[in-house]
Design a protein around this motif. Structure first.
Motif, mmCIF file in Angstrom:
data_model
loop_
_atom_site.group_PDB
_atom_site.id
_atom_site.type_symbol
_atom_site.label_atom_id
_atom_site.label_comp_id
_atom_site.label_asym_id
_atom_site.label_seq_id
_atom_site.Cartn_x
_atom_site.Cartn_y
_atom_site.Cartn_z
ATOM 1 N N ASP A 1 15.270 2.203 -11.947
ATOM 2 C CA ASP A 1 14.407 0.552 -11.235
ATOM 3 C C ASP A 1 13.225 1.041 -10.513
ATOM 4 O O ASP A 1 12.209 0.168 -10.334
ATOM 5 N N MET A 2 12.981 2.812 -10.183
ATOM 6 C CA MET A 2 11.403 2.738 -10.236
ATOM 7 C C MET A 2 10.401 3.008 -11.674
ATOM 8 O O MET A 2 10.656 4.107 -12.227
ATOM 9 N N SER A 3 9.839 2.184 -11.323
ATOM 10 C CA SER A 3 8.574 1.567 -12.160
ATOM 11 C C SER A 3 7.738 1.434 -12.164
ATOM 12 O O SER A 3 6.477 1.585 -12.752
ATOM 13 N N SER A 4 7.202 2.486 -10.258
ATOM 14 C CA SER A 4 6.005 1.981 -10.051
ATOM 15 C C SER A 4 6.229 2.222 -9.029
ATOM 16 O O SER A 4 6.867 2.962 -7.730
ATOM 17 N N PRO A 5 4.972 2.961 -8.453
ATOM 18 C CA PRO A 5 4.835 3.544 -6.897
ATOM 19 C C PRO A 5 4.564 2.807 -5.394
ATOM 20 O O PRO A 5 5.518 2.904 -5.348
ATOM 21 N N ALA A 6 4.314 1.167 -6.371
ATOM 22 C CA ALA A 6 5.678 0.310 -5.320
ATOM 23 C C ALA A 6 6.549 0.067 -4.792
ATOM 24 O O ALA A 6 7.468 0.357 -3.963
ATOM 25 N N LYS A 7 6.980 0.063 -6.411
ATOM 26 C CA LYS A 7 8.584 0.259 -6.167
ATOM 27 C C LYS A 7 9.429 1.425 -5.831
ATOM 28 O O LYS A 7 10.299 0.922 -4.197
ATOM 29 N N ALA A 8 8.931 1.831 -5.871
ATOM 30 C CA ALA A 8 9.493 3.485 -5.486
ATOM 31 C C ALA A 8 9.270 3.597 -3.826
ATOM 32 O O ALA A 8 10.343 4.035 -3.731
ATOM 33 N N GLN A 9 8.358 3.186 -3.379
ATOM 34 C CA GLN A 9 7.902 3.221 -1.905
ATOM 35 C C GLN A 9 9.358 1.865 -1.393
ATOM 36 O O GLN A 9 9.812 2.090 -0.207
ATOM 37 N N THR A 10 9.752 0.662 -1.646
ATOM 38 C CA THR A 10 10.700 -0.313 -1.690
ATOM 39 C C THR A 10 12.406 0.861 -1.519
ATOM 40 O O THR A 10 12.700 0.870 -0.986
ATOM 41 N N ILE A 11 12.124 1.246 -2.910
ATOM 42 C CA ILE A 11 13.044 2.247 -2.662
ATOM 43 C C ILE A 11 13.481 3.178 -1.768
ATOM 44 O O ILE A 11 14.429 3.670 -1.234
ATOM 45 N N MET B 28 1.156 -1.309 -0.097
ATOM 46 C CA MET B 28 0.088 -0.399 -0.387
ATOM 47 C C MET B 28 1.092 1.138 -0.159
ATOM 48 O O MET B 28 1.820 1.887 0.606
ATOM 49 N N ILE B 29 0.848 1.951 -1.129
ATOM 50 C CA ILE B 29 1.464 3.270 -1.033
ATOM 51 C C ILE B 29 0.604 4.718 -0.485
ATOM 52 O O ILE B 29 0.301 4.586 0.028
ATOM 53 N N ASP B 30 1.905 5.110 0.335
ATOM 54 C CA ASP B 30 1.145 5.737 1.960
ATOM 55 C C ASP B 30 0.938 7.832 0.773
ATOM 56 O O ASP B 30 1.421 7.306 0.344
ATOM 57 N N ASN B 31 0.001 8.542 2.004
ATOM 58 C CA ASN B 31 -0.897 9.211 1.031
ATOM 59 C C ASN B 31 1.228 10.097 0.764
ATOM 60 O O ASN B 31 0.362 11.158 -0.405
ATOM 61 N N LYS B 32 2.079 10.656 1.793
ATOM 62 C CA LYS B 32 2.577 11.230 0.972
ATOM 63 C C LYS B 32 3.645 10.988 -0.518
ATOM 64 O O LYS B 32 3.360 11.988 -1.665
ATOM 65 N N LEU B 33 3.829 9.655 -1.078
ATOM 66 C CA LEU B 33 4.193 9.848 -1.891
ATOM 67 C C LEU B 33 2.855 9.429 -3.164
ATOM 68 O O LEU B 33 2.904 10.206 -3.839
ATOM 69 N N LYS B 34 1.703 8.788 -2.553
ATOM 70 C CA LYS B 34 1.083 9.592 -3.954
ATOM 71 C C LYS B 34 0.324 10.601 -4.011
ATOM 72 O O LYS B 34 0.275 10.922 -5.324
ATOM 73 N N GLU C 67 -5.070 11.988 -7.824
ATOM 74 C CA GLU C 67 -4.383 10.871 -6.566
ATOM 75 C C GLU C 67 -5.069 9.616 -6.764
ATOM 76 O O GLU C 67 -4.415 8.530 -6.071
ATOM 77 N N ALA C 68 -6.571 9.149 -7.252
ATOM 78 C CA ALA C 68 -7.200 8.178 -6.936
ATOM 79 C C ALA C 68 -6.521 7.335 -8.418
ATOM 80 O O ALA C 68 -6.868 6.693 -7.966
ATOM 81 N N ALA C 69 -5.766 8.177 -8.913
ATOM 82 C CA ALA C 69 -4.960 7.071 -10.270
ATOM 83 C C ALA C 69 -4.063 6.263 -9.357
ATOM 84 O O ALA C 69 -3.657 5.523 -10.467
ATOM 85 N N ILE C 70 -3.708 6.783 -8.566
ATOM 86 C CA ILE C 70 -1.910 6.241 -8.082
ATOM 87 C C ILE C 70 -2.702 5.063 -7.522
ATOM 88 O O ILE C 70 -3.531 4.995 -6.324
ATOM 89 N N SER C 71 -1.501 4.088 -8.219
ATOM 90 C CA SER C 71 -2.385 2.619 -6.908
ATOM 91 C C SER C 71 -0.946 1.724 -7.634
ATOM 92 O O SER C 71 0.184 1.766 -8.426
ATOM 93 N N ASP C 72 -0.946 0.152 -6.587
ATOM 94 C CA ASP C 72 0.545 -0.605 -7.045
ATOM 95 C C ASP C 72 0.586 -1.024 -8.947
ATOM 96 O O ASP C 72 1.676 -0.820 -8.964
ATOM 97 N N GLU C 73 -0.710 -1.082 -9.362
ATOM 98 C CA GLU C 73 -0.462 -1.117 -11.040
ATOM 99 C C GLU C 73 -0.240 -0.238 -11.696
ATOM 100 O O GLU C 73 0.333 -0.133 -13.031
ATOM 101 N N LEU C 74 -0.257 0.531 -11.400
ATOM 102 C CA LEU C 74 0.044 2.329 -12.506
ATOM 103 C C LEU C 74 2.186 1.635 -12.551
ATOM 104 O O LEU C 74 2.573 1.773 -11.197
#
Length: 76
Positions: free
Chosen positions: A60-70, A1-7, A18-25
């Protein structure tokens, strides 16, 4: 789950709701996320989280989920 700040960072950098931001993006999955927007995204992440991403992480930052991990890697 992506935190609100990153969204918010993603929505601002990509110019989308912001509603368009998901792990699948993913990079290139929407026209708004092109190379220019990607660099704006990187700059905003570095500014908001007070970190300096290395080149491999930027590539490597190819998605919001990956960005959160990085980002988590830099906060340890």
């Amino acid at each position: 789950m992506i935190d609100n700040k990153l969204k918010t960072i993603f929505a601002t950098a990509l110019g989308i709701d912001e509603a368009a931001i998901s792990d699948e993006l993913t990079y290139g999955s929407i026209p708004e996320w092109d190379s220019t927007a990607h660099m704006m995204l990187v700059a905003e992440i570095e500014s908001q989280y007070d970190i300096m991403l290395d080149t491999d992480d930027i590539i490597d930052m190819s998605s919001p989920a990956k960005a959160q991990t990085i980002i988590a890697k830099y906060q340890d």
